[in-house]
Design a protein around this motif. Structure first.
Motif, short mmCIF file in Angstrom:
data_model
loop_
_atom_site.label_atom_id
_atom_site.label_comp_id
_atom_site.label_asym_id
_atom_site.label_seq_id
_atom_site.Cartn_x
_atom_site.Cartn_y
_atom_site.Cartn_z
N LEU A 219 44.17 47.82 45.86
CA LEU A 219 45.23 47.82 45.18
C LEU A 219 46.38 48.68 44.30
O LEU A 219 47.17 49.17 45.64
CB LEU A 219 44.00 48.05 44.03
N TRP A 318 48.83 33.68 49.89
CA TRP A 318 49.32 34.57 48.78
C TRP A 318 47.86 35.56 48.49
O TRP A 318 48.90 36.52 47.51
CB TRP A 318 47.60 33.92 47.91
N LEU A 319 48.13 36.55 49.76
CA LEU A 319 47.15 37.72 49.95
C LEU A 319 48.36 38.46 49.40
O LEU A 319 48.40 39.81 48.59
CB LEU A 319 46.24 38.22 50.32
N TYR A 322 51.55 38.94 46.01
CA TYR A 322 51.47 40.20 45.06
C TYR A 322 50.36 41.27 44.97
O TYR A 322 50.00 41.51 46.16
CB TYR A 322 49.99 38.97 44.11
N TYR A 324 47.75 43.76 43.06
CA TYR A 324 47.17 43.86 41.92
C TYR A 324 46.44 44.59 41.76
O TYR A 324 46.02 45.47 42.46
CB TYR A 324 46.05 42.39 43.00
N SER A 325 46.37 44.65 40.55
CA SER A 325 45.54 45.31 39.56
C SER A 325 44.46 46.32 39.34
O SER A 325 43.95 47.23 39.55
CB SER A 325 46.65 45.56 38.17
N ASP A 326 43.08 45.41 40.32
CA ASP A 326 41.74 45.52 40.25
C ASP A 326 41.48 44.46 40.55
O ASP A 326 41.81 43.07 40.66
CB ASP A 326 41.67 45.79 38.45
N GLU A 329 41.24 40.94 38.78
CA GLU A 329 42.05 39.80 39.13
C GLU A 329 42.31 39.19 40.74
O GLU A 329 42.40 38.26 40.64
CB GLU A 329 43.41 40.55 38.71
N LEU A 330 41.96 40.13 41.62
CA LEU A 330 42.11 40.05 43.35
C LEU A 330 40.89 38.50 43.53
O LEU A 330 41.13 37.84 43.97
CB LEU A 330 41.77 40.89 43.62
N GLN A 331 39.66 38.69 42.65
CA GLN A 331 38.22 37.80 42.64
C GLN A 331 38.59 36.75 42.05
O GLN A 331 38.42 35.68 42.70
CB GLN A 331 37.51 38.44 41.93
N ASP A 332 39.79 36.96 41.39
CA ASP A 332 40.20 35.32 40.41
C ASP A 332 40.97 34.14 41.00
O ASP A 332 40.52 33.15 41.12
CB ASP A 332 40.93 35.51 39.04
N ARG A 333 42.47 35.67 41.78
CA ARG A 333 42.89 34.74 42.47
C ARG A 333 42.30 34.19 43.88
O ARG A 333 42.64 32.96 44.31
CB ARG A 333 44.18 35.38 42.99
#
Length: 361
Positions: A219, A318-319, A322, A324-326, A329-333
């Motif tokens: 993260l 995609w991983l 970007y 990811y801050s938390d 956010e990672l799970q939503d993406r």
């Protein structure tokens, strides 16, 4: 009556008559020619027989052809030095130069085409392609490569053809793709001498065999996180991507139960020898649900190649694009990508045709 043309034998006969004592004015009146013509013949053909005269005319014709060839080659050399200051490779560029030379009346069309090595069909061809289509293709290519940075030309073209249903020819799309300089860098690979692995079994129906594996990432604050991936080996469909800081065996079982609720139960699940997979909880869960756990040999990830290939797609699609801050956010993406992936996959509509996939992938 004055003759327009005399054959070689007639000319030799007239010259022999003059040598035999016949007066020249009488010969000229008899054959209808001028005195100057007779003296030209005598200066040119005097003392020759028919074979020598024929040979001399052949030499004259050959000399005329050589002079013409020399003049054409010299003109071509001058035109090339004047028009082609740098190396011109494309036929379209050579066509433009040929038009410029013909428009200035330096060459004929045929000679200009031979000089610049293009056909007369290419010289006269007028393109009917609209610039609007070129702009549309270029804009779509730029947008697609921006969102799919690891896609090459093959996947971009299949996306346009199979997903967006555009009927553009692959040569047109590739020409614009090259002009935009969107080519991916080909990383050289070292050739390693490896034993040929056993081919993976290909399932015949869905839910015959699943594969699961973990991925690791970081993260924005530096904390390590994990992703739990599950796919169906039949069509390589991603069933779930679970993200969290820690994913013990209980979380693995909970994720598998959630998939079974909407997908159905598999006959077997292939996995490696990680601590979560060899735990007693997962073994008991598999026994209770009548599911076989197929463990690969330690140190042989190629035996679980389907999920390894899926991990690579997740990483490069995609991983790794970007930070990811938390975890949320990672799970939503991950959830959004997993749901959209079958719809946007350019190979999804090929009906598993291996030849077509090999050509364009």
């Amino acid at each position: 009556m004055k003759k327009a043309h005399f054959t070689d034998s007639q000319i030799l006969a007239i010259l022999k008559q003059a040598e035999g004592g016949v007066p020249i004015p009488e010969l000229c009146r008899e054959h209808g020619m001028g005195n100057s013509t007779f003296y030209k013949w005598r200066a040119k053909y005097g003392g020759m027989d028919a074979s020598l005269m024929t040979r001399m005319k052949e030499l004259e014709d050959e000399n005329r052809r050589l002079k013409k060839m020399y003049a054409e080659e010299r003109l071509k050399s001058e035109v090339i030095q004047e028009a082609m200051g740098k190396k011109v490779v494309k036929a379209s560029e050579r066509k433009i130069l040929a038009h410029e030379v013909v428009s200035t009346n330096k060459m004929s069309i045929a000679l200009a085409c031979r000089t610049f090595m293009i056909s007369e069909t290419c010289y006269r061809y007028t393109s009917t392609l609209k610039n609007e289509n070129l702009k549309i293709v270029a804009e779509l290519l730029l947008d697609l490569t921006e969102s799919k940075r690891n896609w090459g030309f093959g996947l971009c073209f299949l996306y346009f053809r199979n997903v967006k249903r555009y009927k553009w020819n692959h040569k047109r799309v590739y020409r614009i793709y090259r002009e935009l300089e969107l080519n991916l860098r080909i990383k050289p690979r070292k050739r390693l001498n490896r034993d040929k692995p056993e081919p993976l079994a290909v399932p015949e129906t869905i839910n015959e065999c699943w594969s699961m594996d973990f991925m690791h990432d970081q993260l924005a604050d530096g904390r390590a996180c994990r992703l739990f991936n599950v796919i169906d080996d039949f069509n390589r469909e991603g069933l779930t991507i679970e993200a969290d800081l820690s994913l013990p065996a209980e979380r693995v079982i909970r994720s598998l139960n959630q998939i079974i609720e909407w997908r159905g139960k598999p006959k077997a699940i292939r996995c490696d020898n990680g601590p979560e997979y060899i735990s007693k909880q997962l073994a008991q869960w598999a026994l209770n649900n009548d599911i076989e756990l197929r463990f690969i040999q330690p140190g042989n990830p190629q035996q679980n190649a389907y999920i390894e290939r899926f991990n690579r797609t997740v990483r490069y699609d995609w991983l790794s694009h970007y930070i990811y801050s938390d975890i949320s956010e990672l799970q939503d993406r991950a959830t959004d990508w997993c749901q959209q992936q079958p719809k946007s996959d350019p190979l999804h509509h090929l009906n598993n045709d291996p030849l077509f996939i090999k050509v364009f992938h």
